[in-house]
Design an enzyme around this catalytic site. Structure first.
Site, PDB file in Angstrom:
ATOM      1  N   GLU A 127       0.710  -1.151  -0.033  1.00 37.29           N
ATOM      2  CA  GLU A 127      -0.117  -0.201  -0.004  1.00 37.29           C
ATOM      3  C   GLU A 127       0.866   1.477  -0.036  1.00 37.29           C
ATOM      4  O   GLU A 127       2.060   1.279   0.238  1.00 37.29           O
ATOM      5  CB  GLU A 127      -0.794  -0.146   1.278  1.00 37.29           C
ATOM      6  N   ARG A 243      10.473 -15.156  -4.161  1.00 35.76           N
ATOM      7  CA  ARG A 243      11.764 -14.613  -4.084  1.00 35.76           C
ATOM      8  C   ARG A 243      12.579 -15.713  -4.850  1.00 35.76           C
ATOM      9  O   ARG A 243      13.556 -15.224  -5.395  1.00 35.76           O
ATOM     10  CB  ARG A 243      12.122 -14.483  -2.496  1.00 35.76           C
ATOM     11  N   GLN A 279      43.337  -7.497 -20.850  1.00 36.31           N
ATOM     12  CA  GLN A 279      43.306  -8.290 -19.600  1.00 36.31           C
ATOM     13  C   GLN A 279      42.086  -7.500 -18.660  1.00 36.31           C
ATOM     14  O   GLN A 279      41.261  -8.369 -18.108  1.00 36.31           O
ATOM     15  CB  GLN A 279      44.568  -8.228 -18.711  1.00 36.31           C
ATOM     16  N   GLN A 336      29.286  -1.322 -19.403  1.00 36.68           N
ATOM     17  CA  GLN A 336      30.463  -0.818 -19.570  1.00 36.68           C
ATOM     18  C   GLN A 336      31.335  -1.227 -20.468  1.00 36.68           C
ATOM     19  O   GLN A 336      32.095  -0.638 -21.391  1.00 36.68           O
ATOM     20  CB  GLN A 336      31.260  -0.999 -18.125  1.00 36.68           C
ATOM     21  N   HIS A 338      30.482  -2.247 -23.361  1.00 37.16           N
ATOM     22  CA  HIS A 338      29.948  -1.835 -24.755  1.00 37.16           C
ATOM     23  C   HIS A 338      30.329  -0.388 -24.802  1.00 37.16           C
ATOM     24  O   HIS A 338      29.853   0.081 -25.757  1.00 37.16           O
ATOM     25  CB  HIS A 338      28.483  -1.812 -24.513  1.00 37.16           C
ATOM     26  N   GLU A 363       9.457  -7.606  -4.157  1.00 39.67           N
ATOM     27  CA  GLU A 363       9.256  -8.943  -3.320  1.00 39.67           C
ATOM     28  C   GLU A 363      10.184  -8.732  -2.224  1.00 39.67           C
ATOM     29  O   GLU A 363      10.628  -9.762  -1.733  1.00 39.67           O
ATOM     30  CB  GLU A 363       9.135 -10.088  -4.278  1.00 39.67           C
ATOM     31  N   THR A 365      12.983  -5.603  -0.307  1.00 36.33           N
ATOM     32  CA  THR A 365      14.322  -4.933  -0.729  1.00 36.33           C
ATOM     33  C   THR A 365      15.604  -6.034  -0.137  1.00 36.33           C
ATOM     34  O   THR A 365      15.337  -6.896   0.576  1.00 36.33           O
ATOM     35  CB  THR A 365      14.349  -3.721   0.061  1.00 36.33           C
ATOM     36  N   SER A 366      16.637  -5.542  -0.567  1.00 35.77           N
ATOM     37  CA  SER A 366      17.815  -6.278  -0.119  1.00 35.77           C
ATOM     38  C   SER A 366      17.791  -6.266   1.426  1.00 35.77           C
ATOM     39  O   SER A 366      18.249  -7.273   1.880  1.00 35.77           O
ATOM     40  CB  SER A 366      19.173  -6.026  -0.896  1.00 35.77           C
TER      41      SER A 366
HETATM   42  N1  CAA Z   1       6.539 -18.221   6.172  1.00 30.32           N
HETATM   43  C1  CAA Z   1       5.294 -18.343   6.925  1.00 30.32           C
HETATM   44  N2  CAA Z   1       5.083 -17.577   8.008  1.00 30.32           N
HETATM   45  C2  CAA Z   1       6.031 -16.268   8.039  1.00 30.32           C
HETATM   46  C3  CAA Z   1       7.066 -16.310   7.423  1.00 30.32           C
HETATM   47  C4  CAA Z   1       7.248 -17.191   6.292  1.00 30.32           C
HETATM   48  N3  CAA Z   1       8.436 -17.122   5.508  1.00 30.32           N
HETATM   49  N4  CAA Z   1       7.615 -15.334   7.830  1.00 30.32           N
HETATM   50  C5  CAA Z   1       7.098 -15.037   9.066  1.00 30.32           C
HETATM   51  N5  CAA Z   1       5.874 -15.639   9.139  1.00 30.32           N
HETATM   52  C6  CAA Z   1       5.140 -15.337  10.420  1.00 30.32           C
HETATM   53  C7  CAA Z   1       5.489 -15.539  11.559  1.00 30.32           C
HETATM   54  O1  CAA Z   1       5.739 -16.843  12.004  1.00 30.32           O
HETATM   55  C8  CAA Z   1       4.667 -14.995  12.373  1.00 30.32           C
HETATM   56  O2  CAA Z   1       3.495 -15.518  12.646  1.00 30.32           O
HETATM   57  P1  CAA Z   1       2.945 -15.354  14.315  1.00 30.32           P
HETATM   58  O3  CAA Z   1       2.609 -14.176  14.646  1.00 30.32           O
HETATM   59  O4  CAA Z   1       1.618 -16.473  14.046  1.00 30.32           O
HETATM   60  O5  CAA Z   1       3.986 -16.286  15.139  1.00 30.32           O
HETATM   61  C9  CAA Z   1       4.356 -13.730  11.518  1.00 30.32           C
HETATM   62  O6  CAA Z   1       4.517 -13.943  10.089  1.00 30.32           O
HETATM   63  C10 CAA Z   1       5.198 -12.437  11.738  1.00 30.32           C
HETATM   64  O7  CAA Z   1       6.554 -12.796  11.751  1.00 30.32           O
HETATM   65  P2  CAA Z   1       7.632 -11.750  11.967  1.00 30.32           P
HETATM   66  O8  CAA Z   1       7.414 -11.170  13.341  1.00 30.32           O
HETATM   67  O9  CAA Z   1       8.954 -12.386  11.754  1.00 30.32           O
HETATM   68  O10 CAA Z   1       7.281 -10.507  11.072  1.00 30.32           O
HETATM   69  P3  CAA Z   1       7.683  -8.933  10.963  1.00 30.32           P
HETATM   70  O11 CAA Z   1       6.496  -7.960  11.009  1.00 30.32           O
HETATM   71  O12 CAA Z   1       8.911  -8.701  11.943  1.00 30.32           O
HETATM   72  O13 CAA Z   1       8.228  -8.708   9.399  1.00 30.32           O
HETATM   73  C11 CAA Z   1       9.375  -9.107   7.198  1.00 30.32           C
HETATM   74  C12 CAA Z   1       8.933  -9.792   8.909  1.00 30.32           C
HETATM   75  C13 CAA Z   1      10.434  -9.978   7.065  1.00 30.32           C
HETATM   76  C14 CAA Z   1       9.930  -7.852   7.599  1.00 30.32           C
HETATM   77  C15 CAA Z   1       8.007  -8.937   6.328  1.00 30.32           C
HETATM   78  O14 CAA Z   1       6.997  -7.712   6.790  1.00 30.32           O
HETATM   79  C16 CAA Z   1       8.346  -9.121   4.967  1.00 30.32           C
HETATM   80  O15 CAA Z   1       8.668 -10.002   4.339  1.00 30.32           O
HETATM   81  N6  CAA Z   1       8.414  -7.494   4.378  1.00 30.32           N
HETATM   82  C17 CAA Z   1       8.601  -7.427   2.917  1.00 30.32           C
HETATM   83  C18 CAA Z   1       7.311  -7.478   2.183  1.00 30.32           C
HETATM   84  C19 CAA Z   1       7.378  -7.487   0.702  1.00 30.32           C
HETATM   85  O16 CAA Z   1       8.408  -8.077   0.232  1.00 30.32           O
HETATM   86  N7  CAA Z   1       6.762  -6.883   0.088  1.00 30.32           N
HETATM   87  C20 CAA Z   1       6.757  -6.674  -1.373  1.00 30.32           C
HETATM   88  C21 CAA Z   1       5.613  -7.335  -1.843  1.00 30.32           C
HETATM   89  S1  CAA Z   1       5.741  -7.522  -3.623  1.00 30.32           S
HETATM   90  C22 CAA Z   1       4.221  -6.805  -4.281  1.00 30.32           C
HETATM   91  O17 CAA Z   1       3.398  -6.442  -3.436  1.00 30.32           O
HETATM   92  C23 CAA Z   1       4.259  -6.514  -5.810  1.00 30.32           C
HETATM   93  C24 CAA Z   1       3.783  -7.577  -6.566  1.00 30.32           C
HETATM   94  O18 CAA Z   1       2.916  -7.292  -7.330  1.00 30.32           O
HETATM   95  C25 CAA Z   1       3.847  -8.978  -6.031  1.00 30.32           C
END
Ligand code: CAA
Length: 384
Positions: A127, A243, A279, A336, A338, A363, A365-366
């Protein structure tokens, strides 16, 4: 090579390579210019089984393993990165989520048309004010009898405009953080659902990226995907798979840039000899090839872990992190090599450079991949 690919995996790779280089590569530059969505190509890809690779055969898919999938996706990305991102989101985020979390009725209704490419899928999580932190999303879903009303918006939705179905997350309970997020399958003609602005992007220009708007959007309760509160987990699970797909896209684009750079270096004369004789360039070529191979191995190991049913969260993030940063280095070096021509549209390397830029961003960031990787390491209770 650590991985010995099976005959079937090699066959799929060869088939997709032939298709993509013949059908996608020749028109990729034109698509980049016009931003035309590759609808006709996706139709052909569906006929080859590329839009339902992980969908089980009983629902009209191929039931292919993840290794075959990443090999195929890399080949599509080699020839047209914009088409590859549509394939990636459709297969690994949308189809897999419905297959994994969907009811029998949802699988029956949606998986076959998705596999046949009659519907292209999209995923709405991000969002305007909730990107890296999707738990902060503001879209709400309020139940009234057998209907949910969705209100809010999504941003940066890949295929937002050209999809027929979008998995959308929304808060059904605002008091419990990420545990109050649910996922819904939205069809494009649901009342109250509109597509907002299209982004004018630096790369991947033939893949549309849009806002989605929900104004009391009516979603039948039967379109809740999984149970209420499953949405965050569903998104994280989908992103693990997605990913590996970004790693595959990175490997494909890097290989294309590398091949173009080698071809150019072998044909360009300066100081009375081919520039490939110097080289300075030879070392760049060696480093690029080594980095691509390392990324490929990480991609394959994450895919193999997924195929074996192991937890592959860390490996997927490592593959995504390394491969997406690698392709940015490799496309920059290829450009580069090219020289001035690399900065023009006379050669495809300028497009590869632009297309690759978002791979370290979307999906996750790094920086987010490093959060995921370190979380996985530090929560591991086994003794180091
Ligand atoms: N698989 C299953 N469950 C998972 C998981 C995984 N890989 N990672 C976390 N969870 C679960 C945890 O078990 C936890 O569950 P409970 O509360 O029930 O115990 C819950 O999720 C929260 O986990 P965290 O406390 O680790 O979560 P967090 O709030 O600290 O955040 C984060 C984790 C890695 C930062 C995550 O928010 C994240 O990946 N952020 C990036 C989001 C992203 O990649 N966005 C891009 C989307 S792409 C898009 O939208 C464009 C498109 O067109 C596709």
């Amino acid at each position: 090579m650590l991985f010995k690919l099976t005959d079937e995996q090699l066959m799929i790779q060869a088939m997709v390579r032939e298709f993509a280089r013949k059908e996608l590569a020749p028109t990729a530059a034109e698509r980049d210019r016009t931003k035309d969505f590759p609808a006709a190509n996706l139709k052909k890809m569906a006929e080859l089984g590329l839009l339902g690779m992980a969908i089980p055969p009983e629902h009209g898919g191929e039931g292919a393993d993840t290794i075959s999938y990443v090999l195929a996706l890399s080949e599509i990305a080699y020839s047209c990165a914009a088409t590859a991102v549509v394939m990636s989101v459709h297969n690994s985020i949308v189809c897999e989520s419905i297959d994994r979390f969907g009811s029998d009725a949802q699988k029956k209704r949606y998986l076959k048309p998705l596999a046949q490419g009659r519907i292209i899928g999209a995923f709405g999580l991000t969002e305007p004010h909730a990107g890296s932190d999707p738990s902060a999303q503001a879209t709400t879903a309020t139940r009234d009898g057998d209907v949910y009303f969705l209100n809010g918006s999504k941003r940066f939705t890949t295929t937002g405009r050209n999809s027929g179905l979008v998995i959308v997350t929304a808060k059904t309970d605002e008091s419990v953080g990420h545990r109050g997020i649910s996922a819904f399958i939205l069809e494009k003609d649901f009342p109250g659902f509109t597509v907002g602005q299209d982004e004018d992007k630096m790369g991947l220009r033939a893949s549309d990226t849009t806002d989605l708007l929900f104004d009391n959007c009516r979603v039948p309760a039967e379109n809740l995907l999984g149970s209420e509160g499953d949405g965050f987990k569903l998104a994280m699970t989908a992103l693990d798979s997605g990913r590996i797909g970004i790693a595959a896209q990175s490997v494909g684009v890097a290989q294309a840039a590398f091949d173009a750079a080698v071809k150019y270096a072998k044909s360009r004369d300066q100081f009375g000899r081919k520039i490939s004789k110097f080289q300075g360039l030879r070392w760049m070529i060696a480093d690029m090839a080594t980095e691509i191979e390392a990324a490929k191995q990480l991609m394959l190991s994450a895919a193999a872990m997924k195929d074996r049913g192991e937890n592959y969260t860390k490996q997927a993030s490592m593959a995504k992190l390394f491969a997406s940063e690698m392709v940015n280095r490799v496309t920059a070096q290829a450009l580069q090599i090219h020289g001035g021509y690399g900065f023009t549209k006379d050669y495809p390397v300028e497009r590869f450079y632009r297309d690759a830029r978002v791979f370290t961003i979307y999906e996750g960031t790094s920086e987010i991949q490093r959060v995921v990787i370190s979380n996985q390491i530090l929560k591991d209770k086994r003794k180091p």
